[in-house]
Design a protein around this motif. Structure first.
Motif, short mmCIF file in Angstrom:
data_model
loop_
_atom_site.label_atom_id
_atom_site.label_comp_id
_atom_site.label_asym_id
_atom_site.label_seq_id
_atom_site.Cartn_x
_atom_site.Cartn_y
_atom_site.Cartn_z
N SER A 104 80.00 -19.61 19.92
CA SER A 104 79.06 -19.28 20.99
C SER A 104 77.81 -20.17 20.94
N LYS A 110 75.33 -18.95 30.00
CA LYS A 110 75.62 -17.53 29.79
C LYS A 110 77.06 -17.18 30.13
N SER A 111 77.61 -17.74 31.21
CA SER A 111 78.98 -17.39 31.60
C SER A 111 79.98 -17.76 30.51
N VAL A 114 79.68 -15.14 27.80
CA VAL A 114 80.37 -13.92 28.23
C VAL A 114 81.87 -14.05 28.02
N ALA A 117 82.69 -13.66 24.35
CA ALA A 117 82.58 -12.26 23.92
C ALA A 117 83.78 -11.44 24.39
N ASP A 118 84.12 -11.56 25.66
CA ASP A 118 85.22 -10.76 26.20
C ASP A 118 86.55 -11.13 25.55
N VAL A 148 75.97 -14.02 21.35
CA VAL A 148 76.79 -13.00 22.00
C VAL A 148 76.06 -11.65 22.02
N GLN A 151 73.22 -11.27 24.53
CA GLN A 151 73.66 -11.21 25.93
C GLN A 151 74.97 -10.43 25.99
N THR A 153 78.20 -7.99 26.72
CA THR A 153 79.01 -7.73 27.90
C THR A 153 79.43 -6.26 27.91
N GLU A 154 79.90 -5.81 29.06
CA GLU A 154 80.35 -4.42 29.19
C GLU A 154 81.52 -4.13 28.26
N SER A 155 82.40 -5.11 28.06
CA SER A 155 83.57 -4.89 27.21
C SER A 155 83.19 -4.63 25.75
#
Length: 303
Positions: A104, A110-111, A114, A117-118, A148, A151, A153-155
């Motif tokens: 990372s 940022k994308s 993400v 992370a996902d 990570v 920032q 992620t929802e997951s």
């Protein structure tokens, strides 16, 4: 609910035979001591030692989710074989799964972070389900790396732990990755101006900050150049360092006004990488918003 575990409160160490004597002593003394393995050779030496000890060992399996520095790929049979061997030993508890997202730090915005992370969440959940299929139900499964975790992620809500490290104090590297603002960096190196040098072609300030105070990381990372960001002085840069001293020059090469920087005055520098910089110092002075020293922290040392 995410259970935050800070990397300096819970000790993780990849198993090597030369470390195990010290690890055994720590395991007996500490309430929580965890080892991390990612190869069958690690498992073999650990199982051999664990059968000779009364206290159980807590073990994490390191999973490779894209960094490719360490860890076992979650879709390979080796992970399953390691888990079976550990699970069969009565003196070993498989505490969980962990992955470090070191890639990372090389993300393009940022994308990209993400996506890293996902993907890691999906890989960890795959590993968790595979182990459950053979009767190994890990209590924890988490990921780490400050970019990570700054920032999220929802997951990542599906995990039980996050393991950020540098986020506690931040640094220029995290700022450049979009994880923090400049005024959210708490790590600062204070240096004193010890000399003025005015000869033509070599006009500079000399400071008592060499690479043993800051490290050599960061060169070429900033628009202005240098090895760090000199706070409140955008026209200055730390151009070079020897072991104990540093040369500060103007960013644009213009002459310095030495009256603005008297000998004995100080400059403050944001480090590029706080982890490396902090490892250079035996004491951290804790200041409040008024720059009053309100405490001292002494880091634990040793590998």
């Amino acid at each position: 609910m995410i259970s935050m575990i800070y990397c300096w409160l819970v000790h993780y160490q990849h198993v090597a035979k030369s470390y195990l004597g010290k690890c055994a002593v720590l395991n007996e003394k500490l309430t929580q001591f965890h080892l991390m393995v990612d190869q069958m050779q690690h498992v073999d030496v650990l199982v051999q030692l664990a059968t000779q000890r009364a206290k159980k060992w807590s073990v994490f399996i390191s999973v490779d989710c894209g960094y490719h520095r360490e860890g076992v790929p979650p879709d390979q049979d080796e992970m399953m074989e390691m888990a079976r061997r550990l699970h069969q030993c009565q003196n070993i508890n498989i505490q969980g799964l962990y992955t470090h997202n070191g890639h990372s730090y090389y993300a393009d915005g940022k994308s990209d972070i993400v996506g890293i992370a996902d993907n890691a969440v999906n890989e960890l959940l795959l590993a968790h389900e595979r182990l459950k299929s053979i009767g190994v139900n890990c209590e924890t499964y988490g990921l780490g790396s400050t970019p990570v975790c700054l920032q999220p992620t929802e997951s990542m809500r599906k995990l039980t732990e996050w393991h950020p490290g540098c986020y506690v104090i931040n640094d220029l590297q995290q700022h450049m990755l979009g994880g923090c603002k400049m005024d959210e960096i708490a790590a600062v190196v204070l240096t004193q101006i010890v000399g003025h040098y005015k000869s033509s072609g070599c006009q500079h300030l000399l400071v008592d900050c060499g690479w043993t105070a800051l490290t050599l990381q960061g060169q070429g990372k900033f628009p202005s150049g240098g090895y760090g960001s000199i706070i409140n002085h955008p026209g200055l840069k730390l151009e070079s360092m020897t072991q104990e001293l540093g040369k500060v020059v103007s960013v644009d090469g213009s002459p310095l006004n030495f009256e603005e920087y008297p000998i004995g005055s100080t400059l403050r520098i944001y480090p590029y990488h706080a982890c490396a910089t902090c490892s250079m110092h035996s004491v951290y002075y804790v200041a409040n918003s008024k720059d009053d020293i309100v405490g001292e922290w002494k880091p634990a040392r040793g590998w």
